[in-house]
Design an enzyme around this catalytic site. Structure first.
Site, mmCIF file in Angstrom:
data_model
loop_
_atom_site.group_PDB
_atom_site.id
_atom_site.type_symbol
_atom_site.label_atom_id
_atom_site.label_comp_id
_atom_site.label_asym_id
_atom_site.label_seq_id
_atom_site.Cartn_x
_atom_site.Cartn_y
_atom_site.Cartn_z
ATOM 1 N N GLY A 8 0.840 -1.198 0.000
ATOM 2 C CA GLY A 8 0.000 0.000 0.000
ATOM 3 C C GLY A 8 0.871 1.241 0.000
ATOM 4 N N ALA A 9 2.012 1.139 -0.687
ATOM 5 C CA ALA A 9 3.065 2.155 -0.603
ATOM 6 C C ALA A 9 2.692 3.503 -1.202
ATOM 7 C CB ALA A 9 4.335 1.630 -1.286
ATOM 8 N N GLY A 94 -1.702 -1.631 9.844
ATOM 9 C CA GLY A 94 -2.496 -0.490 10.279
ATOM 10 C C GLY A 94 -3.854 -0.455 9.624
ATOM 11 N N THR A 95 -4.087 -1.338 8.666
ATOM 12 C CA THR A 95 -5.406 -1.457 8.050
ATOM 13 C C THR A 95 -6.393 -1.954 9.112
ATOM 14 O OG1 THR A 95 -4.281 -2.055 6.009
ATOM 15 C CG2 THR A 95 -6.663 -2.425 6.097
ATOM 16 N N ASN A 122 -4.539 1.814 16.030
ATOM 17 C CA ASN A 122 -3.963 3.161 16.022
ATOM 18 C C ASN A 122 -2.510 3.066 16.468
ATOM 19 O OD1 ASN A 122 -3.380 5.991 16.533
ATOM 20 N ND2 ASN A 122 -5.590 6.298 16.547
ATOM 21 N N HIS A 150 -12.822 11.229 10.938
ATOM 22 C CA HIS A 150 -11.813 10.860 9.945
ATOM 23 C C HIS A 150 -12.101 11.561 8.621
ATOM 24 C CE1 HIS A 150 -10.659 7.642 12.702
ATOM 25 N NE2 HIS A 150 -9.595 7.429 11.955
ATOM 26 N N HIS A 151 -11.118 11.540 7.742
ATOM 27 C CA HIS A 151 -11.267 12.050 6.387
ATOM 28 C C HIS A 151 -12.347 11.259 5.651
ATOM 29 C CE1 HIS A 151 -9.046 8.509 4.903
ATOM 30 N NE2 HIS A 151 -8.308 8.670 5.983
ATOM 31 N N LYS A 154 -12.044 7.381 4.198
ATOM 32 C CA LYS A 154 -11.969 6.182 5.038
ATOM 33 C C LYS A 154 -13.166 5.285 4.734
ATOM 34 C CE LYS A 154 -11.392 4.640 9.837
ATOM 35 N NZ LYS A 154 -10.287 3.722 9.492
ATOM 36 N N GLY A 160 -11.306 1.599 13.858
ATOM 37 C CA GLY A 160 -10.749 0.569 14.717
ATOM 38 C C GLY A 160 -10.392 1.114 16.091
#
Length: 260
Positions: A8-9, A94-95, A122, A150-151, A154, A160
């Protein structure tokens, strides 16, 4: 040197992870993978560039990383992690959006392949402290609601972080009904999601990064505990800590607090 592959870079968090890994003296960025990476390049050290791969499994076989940092999407993350863990590679994730069944499967798969996986809703150290403080407050203020912001890109709601906050509070607070016993929603969902009597509200708007407020109410007073990230850099110390700490762990570690 810890060899790191970022999955997911090209995403918001993934690109920040790439940048941070390149700054570490004890880490080496060995690959960048992204589903949208065809013909894309990312800058690395000394003015060089690295091609972004699209095939995670093939890249794992070629570069043989020590750890994969995954910031992808809830709808693809399980398939990616099955690939990573089956290859005997560690994962720092982090997903969000995992079910209890997902977590159980990943724990079993990691143990079967003698590797480890960290899933952290988080990575901000301030958010970890917010949860700890909220759990302490809940012992004295059982009426609590959670608002997370959140933005608008998301994909999952609630976040989470909000879920794990509610789960941790539930460990020290008896399940109870909040509000008027005859309360009625005139619009479905107006009172938010319910977790053991606690209400969780999700806000999705452009301009937000990822903030959360835990509000406690009692007779004649309220108490607010909040975490307000300014930018995504706040998550990077936690991600780097996870990469280092997971080098000698086997099985699932859920939550960055377990490593502090």
């Amino acid at each position: 040197m810890i060899k790191v592959l970022v999955n997911g870079a090209l995403g918001r968090m993934g690109s920040e992870v790439v940048k941070t890994v390149l700054e570490q003296e004890d880490m080496e960025l060995v690959a960048a993978v992204d589903a949208f990476g065809a013909d894309k390049m990312i800058p690395v050290k000394n003015g060089n560039q690295m091609a972004v791969a699209t095939d995670l499994k093939a890249k794992l076989m070629v570069v043989k990383p020590d750890v994969v940092v995954d910031f992808t999407r809830p709808d693809v993350v399980m398939a990616s992690l099955r690939t990573v863990l089956s290859a005997g590679v560690r994962a720092v994730v982090g997903t969000t959006g995992f079910s209890e069944a997902d977590l159980a499967e990943l724990d079993e798969l990691a143990k079967a392949n003698n590797t480890g996986i960290l899933i952290a809703p988080n990575f901000a150290l301030g958010a970890i402290l917010m949860i700890k403080l909220a759990c302490e407050a809940a012992k004295y203020f059982p009426n609590v609601e959670i608002i997370e912001r959140h933005h608008d890109k998301k994909l999952d709601a609630p976040s989470g972080t909000a879920v794990i906050t509610a789960q941790k509070i539930a460990e020290v607070r008896k399940e109870m009904h909040q509000g008027h016993p005859e309360e009625k929603e005139l619009l479905a969902g107006a009172r938010g999601a319910d977790y053991k009597g606690m209400k969780i509200h999700s806000v999705r708007l452009p301009g937000y990064v990822a903030s959360q407020e835990v509000i406690f109410g009692s007779q004649g007073e309220t108490l607010r505990i909040s975490n307000e990230p300014v930018n995504r850099e706040c998550y990077m110390p936690g991600v780097m800590l996870g990469c280092r700490k997971m080098m000698d762990k086997v099985g699932l570690t859920y939550g960055l607090d377990k490593l502090l």
